[in-house]
Design a protein around this motif. Structure first.
Motif, PDB file in Angstrom:
ATOM      1  N   THR A   9       0.853  -1.191   0.000  1.00 34.67           N
ATOM      2  CA  THR A   9       0.000   0.000   0.000  1.00 34.67           C
ATOM      3  C   THR A   9       0.884   1.235   0.000  1.00 34.67           C
ATOM      4  OG1 THR A   9      -1.768  -1.129   1.216  1.00 34.67           O
ATOM      5  CG2 THR A   9      -1.779   1.274   1.254  1.00 34.67           C
ATOM      6  N   LEU A  10       0.496   2.230  -0.792  1.00 38.13           N
ATOM      7  CA  LEU A  10       1.244   3.481  -0.894  1.00 38.13           C
ATOM      8  C   LEU A  10       0.278   4.646  -0.749  1.00 38.13           C
ATOM      9  CD1 LEU A  10       4.043   4.461  -3.326  1.00 38.13           C
ATOM     10  CD2 LEU A  10       1.944   5.805  -3.358  1.00 38.13           C
ATOM     11  N   LEU A  11       0.699   5.659  -0.009  1.00 36.74           N
ATOM     12  CA  LEU A  11      -0.091   6.860   0.209  1.00 36.74           C
ATOM     13  C   LEU A  11       0.706   8.079  -0.223  1.00 36.74           C
ATOM     14  CD1 LEU A  11      -1.196   5.833   3.775  1.00 36.74           C
ATOM     15  CD2 LEU A  11      -2.755   5.987   1.831  1.00 36.74           C
ATOM     16  N   VAL A  12       0.050   8.969  -0.965  1.00 39.31           N
ATOM     17  CA  VAL A  12       0.640  10.257  -1.321  1.00 39.31           C
ATOM     18  C   VAL A  12      -0.273  11.340  -0.775  1.00 39.31           C
ATOM     19  CG1 VAL A  12       1.415  11.774  -3.172  1.00 39.31           C
ATOM     20  CG2 VAL A  12       1.619   9.305  -3.441  1.00 39.31           C
ATOM     21  N   TYR A  13       0.267  12.185   0.075  1.00 40.02           N
ATOM     22  CA  TYR A  13      -0.539  13.219   0.719  1.00 40.02           C
ATOM     23  C   TYR A  13      -0.481  14.521  -0.072  1.00 40.02           C
ATOM     24  CZ  TYR A  13      -0.911   9.976   4.570  1.00 40.02           C
ATOM     25  OH  TYR A  13      -1.189   8.862   5.326  1.00 40.02           O
ATOM     26  N   MET A  14      -1.583  15.305   0.032  1.00 42.13           N
ATOM     27  CA  MET A  14      -1.751  16.468  -0.838  1.00 42.13           C
ATOM     28  C   MET A  14      -2.233  17.705  -0.094  1.00 42.13           C
ATOM     29  SD  MET A  14      -1.145  15.117  -3.952  1.00 42.13           S
ATOM     30  CE  MET A  14      -1.987  16.147  -5.134  1.00 42.13           C
ATOM     31  N   ASN A  15      -1.921  17.808   1.205  1.00 44.54           N
ATOM     32  CA  ASN A  15      -2.382  18.940   2.010  1.00 44.54           C
ATOM     33  C   ASN A  15      -1.283  19.986   2.139  1.00 44.54           C
ATOM     34  OD1 ASN A  15      -4.978  17.543   3.025  1.00 44.54           O
ATOM     35  ND2 ASN A  15      -3.359  16.089   3.522  1.00 44.54           N
ATOM     36  N   ASP A  16      -1.649  21.273   2.020  1.00 46.28           N
ATOM     37  CA  ASP A  16      -0.665  22.345   2.085  1.00 46.28           C
ATOM     38  C   ASP A  16       0.102  22.344   3.391  1.00 46.28           C
ATOM     39  OD1 ASP A  16      -1.030  23.369  -0.439  1.00 46.28           O
ATOM     40  OD2 ASP A  16      -2.607  24.755   0.171  1.00 46.28           O
ATOM     41  N   GLU A  17      -0.630  22.185   4.477  1.00 50.67           N
ATOM     42  CA  GLU A  17      -0.015  22.174   5.808  1.00 50.67           C
ATOM     43  C   GLU A  17      -0.884  21.331   6.721  1.00 50.67           C
ATOM     44  OE1 GLU A  17      -2.044  26.414   7.190  1.00 50.67           O
ATOM     45  OE2 GLU A  17       0.081  26.352   6.674  1.00 50.67           O
ATOM     46  N   TRP A  18      -0.390  21.050   7.923  1.00 49.87           N
ATOM     47  CA  TRP A  18      -1.163  20.229   8.846  1.00 49.87           C
ATOM     48  C   TRP A  18      -0.928  20.731  10.258  1.00 49.87           C
ATOM     49  CZ3 TRP A  18      -4.881  17.297   7.130  1.00 49.87           C
ATOM     50  CH2 TRP A  18      -5.556  16.455   8.040  1.00 49.87           C
ATOM     51  N   ASP A  19      -1.929  21.421  10.811  1.00 44.30           N
ATOM     52  CA  ASP A  19      -1.795  22.043  12.117  1.00 44.30           C
ATOM     53  C   ASP A  19      -2.169  21.125  13.270  1.00 44.30           C
ATOM     54  OD1 ASP A  19      -0.964  24.426  10.937  1.00 44.30           O
ATOM     55  OD2 ASP A  19      -3.026  25.144  10.706  1.00 44.30           O
ATOM     56  N   ALA A  20      -2.971  20.095  13.001  1.00 44.93           N
ATOM     57  CA  ALA A  20      -3.389  19.198  14.079  1.00 44.93           C
ATOM     58  C   ALA A  20      -2.171  18.485  14.652  1.00 44.93           C
ATOM     59  CB  ALA A  20      -4.395  18.182  13.553  1.00 44.93           C
ATOM     60  N   PRO A  21      -1.935  18.587  15.963  1.00 46.77           N
ATOM     61  CA  PRO A  21      -0.708  18.019  16.530  1.00 46.77           C
ATOM     62  C   PRO A  21      -0.621  16.507  16.440  1.00 46.77           C
ATOM     63  CG  PRO A  21      -2.189  18.786  18.257  1.00 46.77           C
ATOM     64  CD  PRO A  21      -2.759  19.275  16.969  1.00 46.77           C
ATOM     65  N   GLU A  22      -1.753  15.803  16.507  1.00 50.98           N
ATOM     66  CA  GLU A  22      -1.745  14.345  16.421  1.00 50.98           C
ATOM     67  C   GLU A  22      -2.784  13.815  15.448  1.00 50.98           C
ATOM     68  OE1 GLU A  22      -2.184  12.544  20.231  1.00 50.98           O
ATOM     69  OE2 GLU A  22      -0.146  13.024  20.871  1.00 50.98           O
ATOM     70  N   ALA A  23      -3.965  14.404  15.431  1.00 48.05           N
ATOM     71  CA  ALA A  23      -5.066  13.885  14.619  1.00 48.05           C
ATOM     72  C   ALA A  23      -4.698  13.833  13.143  1.00 48.05           C
ATOM     73  CB  ALA A  23      -6.301  14.759  14.815  1.00 48.05           C
ATOM     74  N   GLY A  24      -5.054  12.717  12.509  1.00 51.18           N
ATOM     75  CA  GLY A  24      -4.846  12.582  11.073  1.00 51.18           C
ATOM     76  C   GLY A  24      -3.432  12.271  10.642  1.00 51.18           C
ATOM     77  N   ARG A  25      -2.519  12.088  11.588  1.00 48.92           N
ATOM     78  CA  ARG A  25      -1.120  11.768  11.259  1.00 48.92           C
ATOM     79  C   ARG A  25      -0.924  10.250  11.381  1.00 48.92           C
ATOM     80  NH1 ARG A  25       2.577  16.285  11.844  1.00 48.92           N
ATOM     81  NH2 ARG A  25       1.428  18.193  12.372  1.00 48.92           N
TER      82      ARG A  25
END
Length: 210
Positions: A117-133
């Motif tokens: 499985t491979l994931l490519v992320y496309m978000n400009d930035e990520w402010d959530a300290p833990e969520a979604g990481r």
């Protein structure tokens, strides 16, 4: 590899393969800088939450080119050399997500029909300290301790070989979380089964709103 004009193959090759607790790599800046503006512009305007297969989404412009590169034999060969596994012979299932719900991210290993499985992320930035990481985990029960945490920012690529202990997941997040996922599966029958299951899940979400 001149046909790959969006993926930076050198960056993919340079990312080291880790072996603990399973085999994976975390690559950064794997998308060529000159392609990023067009990729952001052409990312599909998906209203539904969750992953949709590429045949359920209108692909246009440079984003369509990216999907073609990710699914290409040329890129599968790069990954085959990196992991020492023949991925070129494997059918590929590509899905796209724009919106995440809190129920996503539960710890799991992926099913045995998957090879990688491979994931490519496309978000400009990520402010959530833990969520979604996304985290590489040591068991199926706990988010801590973890081997590595993957920032879901644009140009980050994470890939792993499926194993009985390939535990991963992320803490709940609700909102926009752009990601492309490619799964290399064992045979064409498994590919069609997964496509059908995904279409059914999206149909039920449309009825029940969850």
């Amino acid at each position: 590899m001149s046909s790959l004009s969006i993926l930076d193959v050198d960056a993919v090759r340079a990312a080291p393969v880790a072996h603990d607790p399973y085999r994976y790599f975390l690559g950064r800046q794997v998308l060529r800088p000159e392609a990023i503006a067009a990729l952001k512009r052409d990312f599909p305007a998906i209203a539904k939450p969750g992953y949709l297969t590429v045949d359920e989404v209108q692909l246009t412009g440079r984003f369509k080119d990216l999907i073609e590169e990710l699914e290409s034999d040329a890129f599968s060969q790069v990954l085959s050399e990196k992991f020492g596994v023949d991925l070129v012979a494997c059918p590929r299932l590509t899905t796209i997500m724009r919106r995440s719900q809190p129920k996503y991210g539960a710890i799991h290993t992926d099913g045995p029909s998957k090879v990688m499985t491979l994931l490519v992320y496309m978000n400009d930035e990520w402010d959530a300290p833990e969520a979604g990481r996304l985290r590489v985990l040591y068991d199926g029960e706990r988010f801590e301790p973890y081997a590595v945490e993957v920032p879901p920012t644009i140009g980050t690529m994470f890939a792993f070989l499926r194993a009985d202990n390939s535990w991963h997941g992320h803490r709940p997040f609700e909102g926009e979380r752009r990601v492309v996922q490619v799964a290399w599966v064992k045979d064409a029958a498994e590919l069609e089964r997964k496509r059908k299951r995904n279409r059914t899940a999206q149909f039920l979400k449309g009825i029940f709103g969850r």
